[in-house]
Every structure is written in C-alpha cells, then in structure tokens.
Write an enzyme that holds these catalytic residues in place. Structure first.
Site, PDB file in Angstrom:
ATOM      1  N   ASP A 119      -5.858   2.396  -3.325  1.00 40.32           N
ATOM      2  CA  ASP A 119      -7.128   2.390  -2.444  1.00 40.32           C
ATOM      3  C   ASP A 119      -7.373   3.727  -1.620  1.00 40.32           C
ATOM      4  OD1 ASP A 119      -5.183   2.101  -0.549  1.00 40.32           O
ATOM      5  OD2 ASP A 119      -6.338   0.291   0.596  1.00 40.32           O
ATOM      6  N   ASP A 151      -1.454   1.069  -3.852  1.00 38.69           N
ATOM      7  CA  ASP A 151      -2.302   0.078  -4.428  1.00 38.69           C
ATOM      8  C   ASP A 151      -3.560   1.004  -4.836  1.00 38.69           C
ATOM      9  OD1 ASP A 151      -2.897   0.563  -1.772  1.00 38.69           O
ATOM     10  OD2 ASP A 151      -3.679  -1.539  -1.482  1.00 38.69           O
ATOM     11  N   SER A 209       0.798  -1.353  -0.124  1.00 39.77           N
ATOM     12  CA  SER A 209      -0.022   0.136   0.064  1.00 39.77           C
ATOM     13  C   SER A 209       0.887   1.276   0.222  1.00 39.77           C
ATOM     14  CB  SER A 209      -1.050   0.037   1.237  1.00 39.77           C
ATOM     15  OG  SER A 209      -1.823   0.917   1.175  1.00 39.77           O
TER      16      SER A 209
END
Length: 452
Positions: free
Chosen positions: A241, A239, A94
């Site tokens: 998100d 990532d 992430s």
C-alpha cells in the site's frame, strides 16, 4: 482504543498477537457486522496462514460465510470488498519486521473501518460478547482466485496507459518479497514498461530486505536502477500500500518529496488535501503555491480516512492526500493507499520528463528520523513526560494533535509514540541538514536522559 491503533492492531506473532486473539477479533467483527459473508486475506508473512485460519474460523463460528483470497495486496482486498459489498479481516503487518503480524478490518464499502466502528468491535472483544451460531448455521468457506487479477485490470483502466506506454520506460521494481510480488510486475509490464525486478519472490522471511521501504533497506534497488539504466525505481512494503521511488541516477527520493511532486500535479486552487501531523514543509509549500487548503490529522491511515470523509460531507474536493512514508491516497479513484497505483501516477509524470526533474523543486529540505525503543510502559511514560517537558520549554508553540510538534519557521521537530511498534519516533526537518540533525539530537537527548 486499547486494541486498535492508527492502522489496525499489530504485534510479534505468538507474543502480542496470537491465533486466539485473532479468533476473538474475527468473532467480534462478524457479530458487529451482522453480515452473512466476509473476506479473509493476508500478506506473505510466515504466520499469515495460521492467522487467516483463525480469522476464518472466528467468522464461521458466528454464522458468516468466508471468501478466502489467499495472498493479496491491501488495495486488491479493499477493491474486492467494494465490488462485492462485503467486509474483510485482513492479516498484515504492512511495513513491520518479519516477526510481526497484524489485523486490519475493512468495511463493505472497501474502506478501512472508522474509529467508532473499531471501538464497537473492541467492546465486544473485551467483553467476549459474540453471536455464536448454532451447529447447523455456521459459515462455510470458499476460495477466490480472481481478486489480484481484477485489481490489476481496474488500475489498467484508470491510469493514463497510452502516455506511459509511449514513453518506453524501464522500471526497476522491488516488491520486497511482499504481496505486491503477485500484482505489480504484471501491472507495470501491461502498462508498456520494461520491468526488471529484485526481491520479487513471495517470501515471508523477507530474505532480501526488511519490509519497510526506507533508504537503508533499498540499496539493492538503487544499484539495479544504475546498472540497468532504468528510468525509475519503485519499492513497496509488505502489503503493497506504499510506493517509494528512485530517480534515473539511482538516487533515493524521499517520500515527502514524491508526495509533494504528485500533489503539485493534482491540486488546484480551492482543493483540499489531508496529511498527518508529521507533514513536510514541501507539501505546505505546494498548497501555498496553488491556493489549496491543508488539513492535518494524527498519524495513521485510519485518521486520514476519517478526516477525508468528514471533509467530503462538507463538500470539499480532495484529489490527493497521504503521508511522506509512500502511503498516498487518490480519493477520487479509491479511498485506500495503493502502492501499485501510486507508482503508475508517478510514471505518468516521468513519461513527460526525467524523475530527477519531476522532484527537483521539492528537494531543498533535509529530514532526520530517530526511533527510540522501549520495553515497559514505565519506560514509555517516562520518555513521554520528558517530551512534554521538552516541548513546554521550547521556543515554539507545541502542536499536540499527535505527540509534540514544534514549528520554528525554518524547521520543525515532532516527538510521538508509534501506533504499531514499541517505539517513540522523533522526526525533524529543516532546509539546513545540520539544523535538522541538531533538533533531532536535542529531542533524543531529552528522552534518553529520562529513561528509568
């Protein structure tokens, strides 16, 4: 849990996180899932292919066929899991620095695994209990190239495409060399926006900036907004998100501020929202204004997802939830943090008025964040003991849901260990900038003094 934290398990590749460990995680997951098919995918990190190879081998060794999606944003992976009703081993760290990587496990419903399922898998890892398949029953592997396109198509069908297109918006986009490079530029262009980019080449070295979309890493995006006279700037993490924004003047918008603005557009009286214990007073104010209920959890997407599911079981309506780091859920769409979708929902607001006006009601607070690194468990324990003592002596009742949060009415401070990095994090917020700085400094001094 010993192995899984608030967002999976992460560590420096080759040190805390090794191919052997990922192999064991995949074998344990395949054993617990008892599925004949699963997904493996990754972000752009240089160690991603190595770890996805280990994950695919682990799954195949317990008789599970593997769909390999290659590089894909986390929300594209969970959409694929939900559509195909199969679970996933996702290799991503992430927002962590390039040397890190990690493992996130997603269920066949397209939602990150809840704590009790992670605990079951962890038991098998620690006991090395794996349902190893016979030589003629091992899994096979196939390549799937459609996941990213299908993800973009679903978003296009869900957001208010006409309103955004009619506004003729210019979007400055910084995917940060991460997985969002493969989806967000096309998505925003197909929404009818003019898109100009920076750091839009997939590169696991992250040469343009660090993966975490915080202000100090996003100076290029701010300049791009100003030079191009864009209507908004959007940045993702590794990532994709998360989504963090800049207004039309190239000014950074705090994640807590954009969360409050989006929450105000989504919440009605009687609704519920869920946030972590480091929640900003901005969101508290929004909930008070509209008559919505605010539920707090320990920090981390796994904890927020678990609480949303509990509230759903009790009949609660939850149109929005999330944290002030740019990770926002729109649970009625999908129970995942989705940087591309978050950006589109913000564009729906910017289509009606400038970004600076969208967030202006929620900019009267000042935030300070301090990270203290540690090298040994002894050092960590000493700092946490000091945090407990500091909280006990404070003129406020500590909230110990996750670390120590002290609310003073006009301000608050939180001290907690990171769930993904060897750091103790200190958060402070106040309407007065000096007050926030003072609270953070006092907490930091208390912890620094206690180091062995």
């Amino acid at each position: 849990m010993k192995l899984f934290g608030s967002s999976g398990t992460r560590g420096v590749a080759g040190e805390q996180l090794t191919p052997e460990f990922v192999l064991r995680v995949a074998k344990a997951a395949g054993t617990v899932w008892e599925t004949d098919r699963a997904v493996v995918a990754r972000d752009t990190r240089t160690t991603g292919e190595m770890f996805t190879n280990a994950a695919a081998s682990g799954l195949a060794s317990v008789g599970t066929d593997v769909d390999r999606l290659g590089v894909a944003p986390t929300p594209a992976v969970v959409r694929y899991c939900d559509a195909e009703s199969i679970p996933a081993v996702l290799i991503t760290a992430s927002h962590n620095p390039p040397e890190y990587n990690g493992v996130k496990l997603v269920g066949a419903d397209g939602v990150e695994l809840p704590v009790h399922r992670l605990e079951k898998i962890e038991e098998h890892i620690l006991a090395e209990e794996f349902a190893v398949a016979a030589w003629d029953s091992v899994g096979t592997t196939r390549r799937v190239d459609s996941a990213n396109r299908d993800y973009v198509d679903e978003m296009l069908a869900t957001v208010d495409r006409d309103t955004i297109a009619d506004a003729n918006l210019t979007v400055a986009l910084d995917p940060g060399h991460g997985a969002g490079v493969l989806t967000s530029p096309d998505f925003y262009r197909e929404l009818g926006c003019k898109v100009i980019t920076v750091n839009a080449q997939p590169d696991g070295h992250f040469p343009g900036r660090q993966p975490e979309p915080v202000e100090k890493n996003l100076s290029d995006l701010g300049r791009l907004v100003r030079v191009s006279e864009a209507d908004v700037g959007i940045a993702h993490d590794g990532d994709a998100d998360r989504a963090i924004f800049f207004d039309e003047h190239g000014q950074y918008i705090e994640g807590d501020t954009s969360l409050a603005a989006l929450a105000a557009s989504q919440l009605d009286a009687g609704d519920t929202t869920v946030a972590a214990v480091n929640v900003s007073q901005r969101l508290v104010d929004v909930c008070d204004d509209v008559g919505a209920d605010l539920q707090l959890t320990p920090i981390g997407s796994t904890n927020i997802i678990t609480r949303i599911r509990e509230l759903w079981a009790d009949g609660a309506t939850i149109p929005i939830a999330g944290e002030g780091n740019g990770g926002i859920f729109f649970p009625n769409y999908r129970l995942v943090r989705d940087g591309g979708f978050i950006g589109a929902k913000f564009l729906e607001l910017v289509a009606e008025r400038p970004a600076s006006e969208v967030v202006s009601p929620y900019t009267d607070y000042h935030n300070v964040r301090v990270n203290l690194t540690y090298e040994t468990e002894t050092e960590l324990d000493a700092m946490l003991d000091a945090a407990a003592a500091y909280a006990a002596e404070a003129d406020a009742e500590p909230n110990t849901k996750d670390g120590y949060r002290l609310d003073y009415g006009d301000a608050w401070v939180l001290v907690r260990p990171s769930g993904t990095e060897p750091k103790v994090r200190i958060y402070a917020e106040a309407r007065d900038a000096d007050r926030a700085e003072t609270l953070a400094e006092e907490a930091r001094d208390a912890l620094e003094t206690a180091r062995p």
